[in-house]
Design an enzyme around this catalytic site. Sequence first.
Site, PDB file in Angstrom:
ATOM      1  CG  ASP A  49     -28.055  -3.583  29.464  1.00 61.80           C
ATOM      2  OD1 ASP A  49     -27.142  -3.197  30.213  1.00 61.80           O
ATOM      3  OD2 ASP A  49     -27.914  -3.721  28.232  1.00 61.80           O
ATOM      4  CG  ASP A  71     -29.919 -11.358  21.358  1.00 59.65           C
ATOM      5  OD1 ASP A  71     -31.130 -11.323  21.045  1.00 59.65           O
ATOM      6  OD2 ASP A  71     -29.057 -10.575  20.907  1.00 59.65           O
ATOM      7  N   GLY A 116     -22.437  -9.946  28.458  1.00 60.49           N
ATOM      8  CA  GLY A 116     -21.747  -9.029  29.380  1.00 60.49           C
ATOM      9  C   GLY A 116     -21.793  -9.509  30.821  1.00 60.49           C
ATOM     10  CE  LYS A 175     -25.968 -11.546  30.867  1.00 57.88           C
ATOM     11  NZ  LYS A 175     -24.994 -11.326  29.776  1.00 57.88           N
ATOM     12  CB  THR A 176     -28.730  -8.315  31.018  1.00 61.03           C
ATOM     13  OG1 THR A 176     -28.181  -7.058  30.581  1.00 61.03           O
ATOM     14  CG2 THR A 176     -30.236  -8.197  31.011  1.00 61.03           C
ATOM     15  NE  ARG A 178     -20.985  -8.323  24.522  1.00 60.63           N
ATOM     16  CZ  ARG A 178     -22.040  -8.160  25.309  1.00 60.63           C
ATOM     17  NH1 ARG A 178     -23.153  -8.835  25.075  1.00 60.63           N
ATOM     18  NH2 ARG A 178     -22.001  -7.336  26.336  1.00 60.63           N
TER      19      ARG A 178
END
Length: 553
Positions: free
Chosen positions: A205, A176, A81, A202-203, A145
Amino acid sequence: MKISPLQLARYQYQPKLPGMLRNGISEICVRDGAATASVADQKKIQALFPNTYGKNEITFQKGANTAPAKKQVVGVILSGGQAPGGHNVICGLYDALKATDPENVLYGFKGGPSGLLEDDYVIFDDAYIDQYRNTGGFDIIGSGRTKLETQEQFAVVAEVCKKHGINAVVIIGGDDSNTNAAVLAEYFAANNTGIQVIGCPKTIDGDLKNEDIECSFGFDTATKTYAEIVGNIERDANSAKKYWHFVKVMGRSASHVALETALQTQPNICLIGEEVAAKKMSLAQITDYIADSVAGRAAKGWNFGVAIIPEGIVEFVPEFSVLIAEINELLAGAKADAFNALPTWEEKYAFIQAGLTEASMAVFAILPQSIQQQLFLERDPHGNVQVSLIESEKLFSEMVKKNLADRKAAGTYKGKFSPLHHFLGYEGRCAFPSNFDADYCYSLGYNAFMLIQYGYTGYLSKVSNLKAPAEEWVAGGMPITKMMNIERRHGADKPVIRKALVELDGKPFKFFESVRETWANETCYVYPGAIQYFGPAEVCDRTTITLLLEQGE
Ligand code: FBP
């Protein structure tokens, strides 16, 4: 392409590097730290990563550069993402690579990991890179992805790298993708390809963090963007005094984004999935908890409020996850076709009733019909319910509405309840990176190149001491295997980077827990306003409250 004045101004912004990386490439040397061991399952991880396990943590410092002179040809991908700042990772990597030697080459593989498999790339030059400095988005090369995880895929990547003379690959991704980066690094080392792999965390979230990685990039900007909008909604709620706003915020499973947004805006309610799971809270209990705030405030004449709902919440509600597992089973294989062939919702409902256990049917029966239907409409490629698509903000507001109707009938509630719904997700993932993310990302990319130059592989680019001004940040690298443990995934034991969920004994949650009752019953809203890019450092360079609390403030 027409360019906004803000974008033009952001092109001029020079991201801040950690002090130790500011003296020019020729003045950066390595300080070796201790050998590392994985956070758990050491023997198993070591056996799976015989070539890359146990390496030293390293830190960069000022001193004569001792890296061997060699032409560097590097490939980079964005994975998963979008997260604000991704462009700056690539800009930092490019600048360090070109500052070392203008003959060095940076390939950007398009569309995420699939670009590496399909050999779909661009070669960056100044003109290309300059259009993306300090901008949001991943459109510089796109993301995807596709998972890079099989030996066959690794062999293809090795071939592609060999074809272009690429000696290092940088993977910008979440837990992941960086797990797969470690496996790829091990494959390359085991097969003597000479190709290095470096990861960058990165993320939005915020769930790729641990004792080494203080935060993933993008979390800062995304949460500030959501907090701005929630603050604006709060101000509207407090002005009009007639609506309850239910705001779902992104964060696939962990509730860090919800918690940080709440810490910044002090809404009446913020659910935390990890707490719901730990306390095994039922839908009815959660509903009651929200309805108590609605009724309590109504008794004071305040028929308004704001509730933040984390995207992943329903998976944490034990009875709901059982229901979802049963639905997945109910529709497995050809059974889905039989279900879809039924012409009316009544017939479908009867099919569901016949297939679910009594307990799950009881949960299903109390859901609003729109949510019931969503559970049967949206399937992922594996045939599973896509939990993130469930409109949990509507689920809870509907359930609160029913709860309040019962209270009204019992004479314990006299207010008005008009709910409005919002979902904040994509609004935050491609925002112009905050100064923090612009600086952090540029540093991660620059630092990734230093790791490559010094020959490391299987390392995550690590920039720490992030609460301090950038000058005092510490740049270095940590073997990815150090962050790994064995987890059961899709029926098999796999080495993975531990996903960081909200810790219920961690300082951010503890602080929230100590104030939330007041927030629920009073009106304590904070309006953070928009991210500021120009102005005093205390306004423009402030970091997240989560990071400040975690680091002791
Ligand atoms: P990453 O973990 O790949 O960074 O993605 C985070 C995220 O934004 C989640 O918050 C959200 O659930 C998901 O991606 C949405 O995915 P998609 O972009 O495929 O709609």
